[in-house]
Design an enzyme around this catalytic site. Structure first.
Site, PDB file in Angstrom:
ATOM      1  N   LYS A   1      56.125-109.976   0.503  1.00 35.68           N
ATOM      2  CA  LYS A   1      57.045-108.967  -0.045  1.00 35.68           C
ATOM      3  C   LYS A   1      58.487-109.452   0.123  1.00 35.68           C
ATOM      4  O   LYS A   1      59.319-109.312  -0.760  1.00 35.68           O
ATOM      5  CB  LYS A   1      56.858-107.631   0.672  1.00 35.68           C
ATOM      6  CG  LYS A   1      55.540-106.929   0.334  1.00 35.68           C
ATOM      7  CD  LYS A   1      55.400-105.601   1.080  1.00 35.68           C
ATOM      8  CE  LYS A   1      54.023-104.996   0.908  1.00 35.68           C
ATOM      9  NZ  LYS A   1      53.775-103.800   1.683  1.00 35.68           N
TER      10      LYS A   1
ATOM     11  N   HIS B   1      23.939-117.538 -13.555  1.00 42.18           N
ATOM     12  CA  HIS B   1      24.228-118.310 -14.759  1.00 42.18           C
ATOM     13  C   HIS B   1      25.650-118.844 -14.707  1.00 42.18           C
ATOM     14  O   HIS B   1      26.244-119.146 -15.733  1.00 42.18           O
ATOM     15  CB  HIS B   1      24.006-117.441 -15.991  1.00 42.18           C
ATOM     16  CG  HIS B   1      22.596-116.948 -16.065  1.00 42.18           C
ATOM     17  ND1 HIS B   1      21.609-117.591 -16.762  1.00 42.18           N
ATOM     18  CD2 HIS B   1      21.994-115.912 -15.424  1.00 42.18           C
ATOM     19  CE1 HIS B   1      20.458-116.946 -16.585  1.00 42.18           C
ATOM     20  NE2 HIS B   1      20.670-115.924 -15.775  1.00 42.18           N
TER      21      HIS B   1
ATOM     22  N   GLU C   1      42.071-110.249   4.792  1.00 46.21           N
ATOM     23  CA  GLU C   1      43.356-109.743   5.287  1.00 46.21           C
ATOM     24  C   GLU C   1      43.261-109.447   6.787  1.00 46.21           C
ATOM     25  O   GLU C   1      44.246-109.513   7.508  1.00 46.21           O
ATOM     26  CB  GLU C   1      43.752-108.476   4.520  1.00 46.21           C
ATOM     27  CG  GLU C   1      45.251-108.225   4.503  1.00 46.21           C
ATOM     28  CD  GLU C   1      45.656-107.144   3.509  1.00 46.21           C
ATOM     29  OE1 GLU C   1      46.370-107.477   2.555  1.00 46.21           O
ATOM     30  OE2 GLU C   1      45.262-105.984   3.692  1.00 46.21           O
TER      31      GLU C   1
HETATM   32  O1  PA5 Z   1      45.627-103.392   4.015  1.00 40.77           O
HETATM   33  C1  PA5 Z   1      46.837-103.304   3.905  1.00 40.77           C
HETATM   34  O2  PA5 Z   1      47.541-102.839   4.824  1.00 40.77           O
HETATM   35  C2  PA5 Z   1      47.571-103.711   2.641  1.00 40.77           C
HETATM   36  O3  PA5 Z   1      46.744-104.385   1.739  1.00 40.77           O
HETATM   37  C3  PA5 Z   1      48.150-102.475   1.953  1.00 40.77           C
HETATM   38  O4  PA5 Z   1      47.098-101.622   1.597  1.00 40.77           O
HETATM   39  C4  PA5 Z   1      48.960-102.845   0.700  1.00 40.77           C
HETATM   40  O5  PA5 Z   1      49.982-103.770   1.004  1.00 40.77           O
HETATM   41  C5  PA5 Z   1      49.584-101.588   0.075  1.00 40.77           C
HETATM   42  O6  PA5 Z   1      50.415-100.964   1.020  1.00 40.77           O
HETATM   43  P1  PA5 Z   1      50.912 -99.482   0.832  1.00 40.77           P
HETATM   44  O7  PA5 Z   1      49.729 -98.581   0.819  1.00 40.77           O
HETATM   45  O8  PA5 Z   1      51.821 -99.239   1.980  1.00 40.77           O
HETATM   46  O9  PA5 Z   1      51.629 -99.423  -0.499  1.00 40.77           O
END
Ligand code: PA5
Length: 535
Positions: A462, A360, A331
């Protein structure tokens, strides 16, 4: 450094020289990093030096409070969480310390039965609702650190899969009345935790529970979730700071609250991360383990992620670490644009599970197949005291032997690998591991010039889901008149370029008792006809 011979998996003398030069060790942490079997050469180190000089400067500015996440106009402050005195102002320092104290005393009070469920009995379970950084870090903390008989059992809702939600809520059953529910969302507006919370609340109240007296929110001040928690007077709320990203939030309330509720030493976890931070601030590549990691990644994949990282912890407790790193690395580094707006399609793919189990499974291909990866071995030397020898055989010796055997076999097959060794596995060494990879990602992001702290792809996902759901609403409105229609007729009425999205929506609606009669051949979408039956 003396001279660094090129990597040759068949030449023990040069491997030994490389091992002596590229093995990093810290006595205090009991932590080794060996990158000698990565294709890192002296010319690579020379070539990368100016990039590292710039990266060390950028990381120092980031820690001093620069707007390092420029696309979101945000500071990046996860390093302050384990060294509050480094935060750019006194109010932030005090705020971090206060939250750690509040989390720690809340956890102790729950475990001691001083804070109880509304029915008067001690809390029996924790239901954790959060996704991405708000779910994976907590899962890692619990799986890695929970000791038998200590703390509360944890249950996770990290998806909107109805069967997954059903299994968790059904498993809790009547115990929902004595379950502490923790809803975690930095933004406070992510659909997955929102839906998980709604489902859990209905079930908890049906079981006779009292939501507000059992619910805790972890979120940013003034988010939608925060406002709801304040208005309804939930049991507690804890801060997620604006300057902490989801995937680097494990040393905030997101990781510390589960640590407190399983009776783990959250201060030792923070201390381990803080110790690694100090070691990874050193501006010399060969003396800085995060820089060594970033350099090895760069050399392995030509700075373009051409080799995947396979994470193989030889320790069951670290099974989730592969997934945790997958989010942290992919990410952060998986970006279309560099910071000047050039299309670069950068990234570093990460997958893995655990050793020796995976020997394995897919390790067959790693040893004999495509050369498109490097392995990150992780081991902990300390064995469990109650698992001794039986007929002269000790599982710990085998585990160690399996790792070394696979490492040698990979090197002999010219497959790159690096090894992290922890003298013992505990809260402190987990903190150090987290700190190491967070800094390596930051440095590597600087080397390849991407913003490692935003996630436009997640936001786009989203948005795309919202469009699909909006189309389903329009489709159901159209069909409410009870007329039979073909997919093509629906697409025309809804002014769509293709009937395909209608096929997808109807396939789901038709598989559930939602009142739609669909005739025709599901293998021939053009033949399908749908009608809404009268209620
Ligand atoms: O690293 C990130 O920013 C994302 O993976 C968020 O953690 C994820 O989208 C969840 O977001 P939020 O904590 O606002 O619900």
């Amino acid at each position: 450094m003396t001279s660094l011979p090129p990597l040759d998996g068949h030449d023990p003398t040069s491997l030994w020289t490389r091992f002596s030069e590229l093995l990093w060790y810290d006595e205090d942490l009991g932590f080794w990093l060996d990158v000698s079997r990565m294709a890192l050469s002296q010319p690579d180190l020379d070539r990368l030096q100016p990039g590292f000089d710039q990266a060390f400067r950028a990381m120092a500015e980031l820690e001093a409070g620069a707007i390092a996440n420029r696309d979101e106009q945000r500071q990046v402050g996860h390093y302050w969480l384990r060294a509050p005195e480094l935060a750019p102002d006194d109010a932030t320092t005090a705020h971090i310390r206060l939250e750690v104290d509040r989390l720690s005393s809340f956890g102790q009070a729950v475990l001691a039965g001083e804070i109880r469920s509304p029915g008067g009995e001690p809390f029996t379970d924790v239901l954790w609702i959060g996704i991405g950084g708000s779910g994976l870090g907590p899962l890692l903390m619990v799986r890695a650190l929970q000791q038998r008989g200590r703390g509360l059992p944890f249950h996770f809702i990290d998806n909107v899969d109805p069967q997954g939600i059903s299994a968790v809520l059904g498993g809790l059953g009547e115990r929902l009345r004595s379950t502490l529910v923790i809803v975690v969302s930095k933004s406070g507006g992510t659909p997955e935790p929102h839906l998980g919370m709604a489902q859990s609340r209905v079930r908890l109240e049906a079981a006779g529970g009292d939501w507000a007296a059992q619910a805790v929110a972890v979120t940013m001040l003034d988010s939608h979730l925060d406002k709801q928690a304040q208005a309804e007077q939930w049991l507690r709320r804890f801060d997620m700071f604006d300057w902490v990203g989801g995937r680097t939030s494990i040393t905030s309330a997101v990781g510390l609250l589960p640590a407190a509720l399983i009776g783990a030493d959250l201060h030792a976890f923070l201390a381990g991360a803080g110790a690694m931070d100090r070691l990874t601030r050193r501006p010399e590549v060969l003396h800085n383990p995060a820089a060594l990691l970033a350099a090895a990644w760069f050399a392995a994949g030509d700075g373009q992620g051409r080799r995947d990282m396979v994470v193989l912890p030889y320790r069951d407790r670290l099974e989730v670490f592969s997934r945790y790193l997958q989010q942290l690395v992919m990410e952060s580094l998986g970006k279309k644009y560099d910071r000047s707006g050039r299309v670069v399609h950068q990234g570093l793919a990460v997958y893995g599970n655990k050793g020796s189990t995976d020997q394995h499974a897919y390790v067959q291909q790693l040893r004999d197949g495509l050369d498109n990866f490097f392995v990150t071995f992780i081991e902990a030397l300390e064995d469990a005291p109650d698992i001794g020898p039986v007929q002269g055989e000790r599982p710990g010796d085998f585990l160690c032997g399996f790792l070394q055997g696979t490492r040698s076999a990979l090197s002999e097959g010219d497959r790159q690998n690096l090894t992290i060794t922890l003298r013992r596995f505990d809260e402190r060494s987990l903190g150090a591991l987290v700190g190491l990879f967070e800094r390596a990602v930051g440095l590597y992001g600087e080397l390849i010039d991407v913003n490692a702290y935003h996630q436009p792809g997640v936001e786009a996902g989203k948005k795309a889901a919202a469009e699909v759901l909006a189309l389903q609403v329009r489709l159901e409105d159209l069909l409410a008149d009870g007329q039979q229609r073909s997919l093509a007729a629906i697409a025309e009425a809804l002014e769509l370029a293709s009937p395909e999205p209608i096929f997808w929506a109807l396939r789901h609606l038709g598989a559930n008792p939602r009142g739609y009669r669909i005739s025709g051949d599901w293998g021939n979408p053009a033949s399908l006809q749908v009608i809404k039956e009268p209620d």
